[in-house]
Design an enzyme around this catalytic site. Structure first.
Site: not given
Length: 483
Positions: A305, A397
């Site tokens: 990521e 998240c």
């Protein structure tokens, strides 16, 4: 890009309760997050056992096994509830918020520690794997939630709980002999401690934030001692490959990075730290000049990521995580307030309109984790990368982050200095200092500012860097023309 030192000027963003939005973009989003997004995330948090996990009664073999980031998910929803309550007081909603707050407080251990996984599953493993576990990250989000709750209600129960936790953390980590010289694998606590310091007026929390910033990446490297297998790539993914003042390129996991950089900017401004300020400027320039998509998205690969290398910004492989865009807005806001330089507002605005909002649907209940710039029927889908917005993710998240981010949209538009009011983004609305802004920005460039109360102060407004021509009129008379 030429920018001014962080040490030149200090501003503060306005409280969200000082702003009423009436624009065609932000105002509907704030309304939707309160009516739809927060309730949807509460339902999902109950459905998946996230909220109930704070009862600390989970046993092996039971469903909904608590995960290392669940504390943070609930904390972000609770923070969002706090901001929503501050904007729209509601007795029933406040009672529900207080129920969750008391549940979280009940999970605190006698020594101040608070984490559902390491209290129910891994009691002997506290702080043993900072590299992979999210203990300090979760603690930071709980602190931010407590600050929002305090500002919304005036009650100190949650705030005092988090002060006890921060005090306990300070007893474990530090440069002193006998303390751990570690720091979080997933940064966030740095900026949260600065918020806690401001809310309580206690500078020791600034000191703890500064410790986590200053210790990171020092030699001997804490993570290499904890995780001997880790190599340069793994350290870069956590921005721990060298001390932060020596980091010039935005590296690694994009969300971790911008949360860290936000904390660095807070610490630099608070301690008047010139070298840390310069590091923030270098990292900012690395992002916006070489490693940011035209949408204001950051993170160009799903692997880790992460950022990759300069100008590797392919549309069809973009990661551009929603949380990363939110974190970039936080970093931009801090740099803007620290310097007063409008270049930071340019990027803040760019990311807000084009990436931070793209990760959530107009109905407020469907989300992108990754925000690609180009997709088709042959697009690669993996984990959080999807061609359509989802109601929830195993790692949620991003949905929970919107709960606490969107209610704060009004605070990005205005800043306050010594005898000065600054309009950073000319979105329609009212500032509770007798200033009204009207217009349909960003769809229309005709902006009107009206002062409805007396008083002497300096009023500043930003001319966007992308604006090739503008005209200012005061009481109908032209003041200036082309920049």
């Amino acid at each position: 890009m030429i920018i001014r030192s962080l040490l030149m000027t200090r501003y503060e963003s306005v409280r969200i309760t000082e702003v009423q939005l009436h624009d065609p973009v932000f105002a509907p989003r704030v309304d939707t997050v309160i009516r739809k997004t927060i309730p949807a995330c509460i339902r999902q948090s109950h459905k998946t056992g996230r909220i109930e996990a704070f009862k600390l009664d989970w046993k092996e073999g039971m469903p909904n096994k608590p995960h290392i980031y669940w504390d943070s998910d609930v904390a972000k929803v609770v923070e969002g509830m706090g901001w929503a309550l501050a904007l729209h007081p509601d007795a029933k909603f406040e009672a529900e918020l207080e129920e969750y707050v008391e549940l979280i407080i009940s999970a605190q251990q006698p020594d101040g520690y608070l984490n559902i996984v390491f209290t129910t599953q891994r009691k002997e493993d506290r702080w043993k794997d900072l590299f992979n576990m999210h203990e300090l990250y979760c603690a930071g989000h709980l602190m931010e939630a407590a600050v929002a709750h305090f500002y919304a209600t005036g009650r100190r129960n949650f705030l005092d709980c988090m002060c006890r936790y921060a005090d306990y953390i300070a007893s474990v980590f530090g440069t002193e002999e006998g303390k751990k010289h570690g720091y979080p694998g997933h940064e966030e606590i740095e900026l949260a401690l600065c918020k806690l310091a401001k809310a309580t007026g206690n500078r020791k929390y600034f000191d703890l934030a500064a410790y986590f910033v200053n210790e990171r990446g020092k030699s001997p490297n804490y993570f290499l001692a904890e995780q001997p297998w880790a190599g340069e790539r793994e350290l870069r993914n956590r921005q721990a490959h060298k001390p932060v003042r020596e980091q010039a390129d935005a590296e690694g996991h994009a969300v971790r990075a911008v949360y860290l950089y936000s904390g660095m900017a807070d610490v630099a401004a608070e301690f008047n730290d010139a070298t840390l300020s310069k590091a923030c400027e270098n990292l900012w320039n690395s992002i916006v000049n070489k490693r940011m998509y035209i949408t204001g998205g950051i993170g160009s690969t799903w692997a880790g990521e992460a950022f990759t290398v300069d100008w590797n910004l392919a549309n069809d492989t973009a990661y551009a995580e929603s949380c990363a865009a939110i974190g970039l807005v936080f970093f931009a806001q801090r740099m803007l307030n620290a310097t007063g330089d409008g270049v930071y507002a340019d990027v803040m605005e760019q990311s807000l309109y084009n990436n931070a909002l793209s990760g959530i649907s107009l109905d407020g209940e469907h989300f992108f984790y990754a925000n690609r710039l180009e997709v088709d029927d042959n697009s690669f889908e993996h984990g959080h990368i999807s061609r359509t917005r989802q109601e929830w993710f195993g790692c949620s998240c991003c949905p929970t982050n919107y709960c606490r981010f969107l209610p704060q949209l009004g605070s990005f538009a205005w800043s306050l200095g010594d005898g000065e009011v600054r309009l950073n983004m000319p979105v329609a609305g009212k500032l509770a200092r007798g200033i009204e802004v009207s217009g349909a920005y960003p769809y229309d460039g005709k902006i009107a500012v009206r002062f409805t109360s007396g008083g002497k102060f300096k009023f500043s407004l930003r001319i966007p860097g992308w604006c090739e021509k503008y005209e200012l009129r005061l009481n109908g008379q032209v003041c200036t023309g082309r920049p």
